[in-house]
Design an enzyme around this catalytic site. Structure first.
Site, PDB file in Angstrom:
ATOM      1  N   MET A   1       0.048   2.229  -3.967  1.00 39.41           N
ATOM      2  CA  MET A   1      -0.219   1.499  -5.209  1.00 39.41           C
ATOM      3  C   MET A   1      -1.628   1.833  -5.661  1.00 39.41           C
ATOM      4  SD  MET A   1      -0.130  -2.597  -5.996  1.00 39.41           S
ATOM      5  CE  MET A   1      -0.582  -3.220  -7.626  1.00 39.41           C
ATOM      6  N   LEU A   2      -1.749   2.248  -6.909  1.00 40.93           N
ATOM      7  CA  LEU A   2      -3.065   2.643  -7.410  1.00 40.93           C
ATOM      8  C   LEU A   2      -3.186   2.301  -8.889  1.00 40.93           C
ATOM      9  CD1 LEU A   2      -5.807   4.128  -7.100  1.00 40.93           C
ATOM     10  CD2 LEU A   2      -4.605   6.241  -7.728  1.00 40.93           C
TER      11      LEU A   2
ATOM     12  N   GLN B   1      -9.366  -0.790 -13.683  1.00 43.34           N
ATOM     13  CA  GLN B   1      -9.438  -1.776 -12.613  1.00 43.34           C
ATOM     14  C   GLN B   1     -10.194  -3.023 -13.066  1.00 43.34           C
ATOM     15  OE1 GLN B   1     -11.037   0.244  -9.152  1.00 43.34           O
ATOM     16  NE2 GLN B   1      -9.229   1.558  -8.936  1.00 43.34           N
ATOM     17  N   GLY B   2      -9.831  -4.157 -12.462  1.00 45.20           N
ATOM     18  CA  GLY B   2     -10.490  -5.414 -12.786  1.00 45.20           C
ATOM     19  C   GLY B   2      -9.956  -6.092 -14.034  1.00 45.20           C
TER      20      GLY B   2
ATOM     21  N   ALA C   1      -1.963  -7.078 -10.534  1.00 46.98           N
ATOM     22  CA  ALA C   1      -1.129  -8.271 -10.383  1.00 46.98           C
ATOM     23  C   ALA C   1       0.121  -8.177 -11.262  1.00 46.98           C
ATOM     24  CB  ALA C   1      -1.937  -9.517 -10.747  1.00 46.98           C
TER      25      ALA C   1
ATOM     26  N   GLU D   1       3.626  -1.044   3.485  1.00 46.28           N
ATOM     27  CA  GLU D   1       3.253  -0.149   4.576  1.00 46.28           C
ATOM     28  C   GLU D   1       1.737  -0.115   4.716  1.00 46.28           C
ATOM     29  OE1 GLU D   1       3.297   4.672   5.478  1.00 46.28           O
ATOM     30  OE2 GLU D   1       4.653   3.829   4.000  1.00 46.28           O
TER      31      GLU D   1
ATOM     32  N   GLY E   1      -6.528  -6.988 -14.281  1.00 42.16           N
ATOM     33  CA  GLY E   1      -5.310  -7.712 -13.956  1.00 42.16           C
ATOM     34  C   GLY E   1      -4.047  -6.873 -13.936  1.00 42.16           C
ATOM     35  N   HIS E   2      -4.183  -5.544 -14.049  1.00 41.92           N
ATOM     36  CA  HIS E   2      -2.990  -4.686 -14.078  1.00 41.92           C
ATOM     37  C   HIS E   2      -2.295  -4.632 -12.718  1.00 41.92           C
ATOM     38  CE1 HIS E   2      -4.153  -3.455 -18.058  1.00 41.92           C
ATOM     39  NE2 HIS E   2      -5.331  -3.043 -17.622  1.00 41.92           N
TER      40      HIS E   2
END
Length: 542
Positions: free
Chosen positions: A364-365, A371-372, A377, A399, A374-375
């Site tokens: 997951m990236l 970033q920061g 979530a 994993e 809320g994407h």
């Protein structure tokens, strides 16, 4: 022959043999980790082996060297040998003598004895075998070569380009968090000054521009010292078809208007952008390898994993049990609606006997420019809801989750569970129950371990920590779970008492300090409560 053997023995007596022909595989010798010279392969020893700094060509390779570690290598003259960070031509060392001095006698093709100067040498000159050599200025040489070492996390420059002017805009550039999987644990590229590794991507379909720039290269300044092949290292992870010309890249940028997201639309949401003063729309899609063009797009997308996930690896895309979830931003350019890649997640569907599956999140990236916001979530919750609707799914796992992933998962699962009847404040204060496990698993596909964390977070919200009795009840309830590993150690200790001799038992008891265990338990509890409070704070703002 006997004379040669005696000379070899004397050479070994003066130094230490750290590798032997038996350690050489495939004709290419490898340095053992214990070799001090190997630790600075790109530093002083390379310069000394060149044996050309300040010497006439007729005298190169014929000067004396001090006793030091001897490295016995197998190979053929005229070839090369591989050090920890690159190959070196044998022409630089074929003139070493068996005795450990730089002499005129050539080494036999099957065996090479190399003598490296000690890195800690403090004398400005060096000598061996009763013969004097010139003043080499070792520390100065080492400093010169150190100037050609570049931190690859700083040298690599990444961009997601929407407009041609972004190419010259430094504010759109971001750097990797990791590069050790490409450039080794030290994350250093040797042989360049002012190194820039440009990896620019079109924001939508991720067409790539790859170019290397530098102000100076070590090959231009030192004989027999080679720079790292940076280009080949990068080529191993980026797919073919990339651009090397800015003009070609800009021409592909003009075709971005034709790019559309792959797969099936699952969710649309918006995030308010204060800088733009408007709401920006994002969409999440589910795709697979049957989507036209997606395989090539994924090959470009997965290259980001190497720079932002510490233990990332590429997956087998031919396995049909993989699902792919993609996040895109919708934006306008010259009146047209375009899409920019924001992030993605890969999930593998494991089989569970007799007729269930257990989806496991593998990667997951969310890309750094997003970033920061809320994407993460939004993506996590969308994927979780996608699998919740399937009657064949048992539960959803991950994993080797990172610490940040665990915090994200806590937030989303608490958000989903807080309205379930079994997590009412009254039932939370009665303790963790099988009802919670069953309801969370059947309705939300959450396993028992994750349900327990949800319970602890929601019970913290329902607990008045200012009330001594409630606070004590919560603390004991959480520590009852945390103490599990310590009880396991105590059971192991009981077995040791029956099996070990007194001196061995004493040894083990010294490693099990009960007071220290109590301190660690309290420390773990306080850290957990701190993490839980952050989840609740975020939940209150959602």
């Amino acid at each position: 022959m006997a004379g040669k053997l005696r000379r070899r023995k004397r050479a070994v007596a003066r130094g230490s043999v750290v590798a032997s022909p038996s350690a050489v595989q495939g004709g290419t010798p490898a340095f053992p980790r214990a070799c001090p010279a190997a630790q600075e392969w790109r530093g002083l020893p390379r310069a000394v082996l060149a044996a050309g700094e300040g010497l006439p060509a007729s005298r190169r390779g014929r000067q004396a060297a001090p006793p030091s570690s001897l490295i016995v290598l197998g190979g053929a003259a005229g070839g090369s040998f591989a050090g920890p960070r690159g190959a070196m031509p044998s022409s630089c060392y074929a003139a070493c003598t068996v005795s450990g001095a730089w002499g005129s006698r050539k080494v036999a093709p099957c065996v090479l004895l190399l003598v490296f100067l000690p890195l800690a040498a403090t004398r400005p000159g060096w000598a061996a075998a009763g013969r004097s050599g010139p003043q080499c200025g070792l520390s100065a040489m080492e400093k010169k070569l150190a100037e050609f070492k570049c931190n690859t996390n700083e040298a690599i420059q990444l961009k997601l380009v929407r407009f041609p002017e972004d190419l010259e805009d430094d504010s759109t550039t971001f750097n990797p968090e990791y590069s050790h999987q490409v450039f080794g644990d030290d994350e250093v590229a040797f042989g360049y000054k002012g190194l820039k590794i440009l990896l620019y991507y079109n924001a939508g379909n991720l067409s790539t521009l790859f170019r290397i720039e530098y102000t100076s290269k070590v090959n231009e300044n030192f004989d027999c010292v080679e720079a790292d092949d940076v280009e080949s290292k990068i080529r191993k992870i980026i797919p073919p078809g990339f651009c090397t010309s800015t003009d070609d890249f800009v021409s592909l940028l003009e075709k971005e208007v034709n790019f559309k997201p792959f797969g099936t639309l699952l969710h649309t949401y918006s995030v308010h952008n204060e800088e733009a003063g408007e709401d920006i729309t994002y969409q999440i899609y589910q795709a697979d390898m049957t989507c036209p063009g997606f395989r090539e797009y994924h090959e470009r997308l997965q290259t980001f994993l190497m720079w932002f996930i510490e233990t990332a690896s590429f997956i087998d895309v031919d396995d049909e049990r993989w699902n792919y979830f993609l996040v895109f931003e919708k934006y306008n350019k010259d009146g047209a609606t375009l899409f920019a890649t924001v992030g993605y997640m890969t999930v593998y569907n494991y089989y569970v006997y007799p007729d269930k599956t257990r989806p496991r999140v593998s990667q997951m990236l969310i890309l750094p420019p997003f970033q920061g916001e809320g994407h993460g979530a939004q993506l996590f919750e969308t994927v979780h809801r996608y699998y919740m609707s399937s009657p064949t799914v048992l539960d959803i796992t991950a994993e080797d989750p990172s610490e940040n992933y665990v915090k994200l998962r806590d937030f989303v699962l608490v958000k989903l569970c807080q309205d379930l009847p079994c997590f009412s404040p009254k039932k939370l204060m009665q303790g963790f129950s099988q009802e919670m496990v069953t309801e969370a698993q059947q309705k939300l596909k959450i396993n028992k371990q994750h349900t327990r964390r949800v319970y602890e977070i929601l019970r913290l919200r329902a607990t008045d920590m200012g009330d001594p009795e409630q606070s004590r009840g919560y603390r004991l309830d959480v520590k009852k779970r945390l103490i599990g590993p310590y009880k396991k150690k105590q059971r192991e200790l009981a077995k040791m008492r029956r099996c070990l001799r007194p001196e061995e038992l004493t040894n083990q008891l010294n490693q099990i300090d009960l007071n220290m265990q109590h301190e660690q338990l309290e420390e773990n509890f306080q850290q957990l409560v701190s993490d839980y409070r952050r989840v609740l704070e975020r939940l209150a703002q959602a």
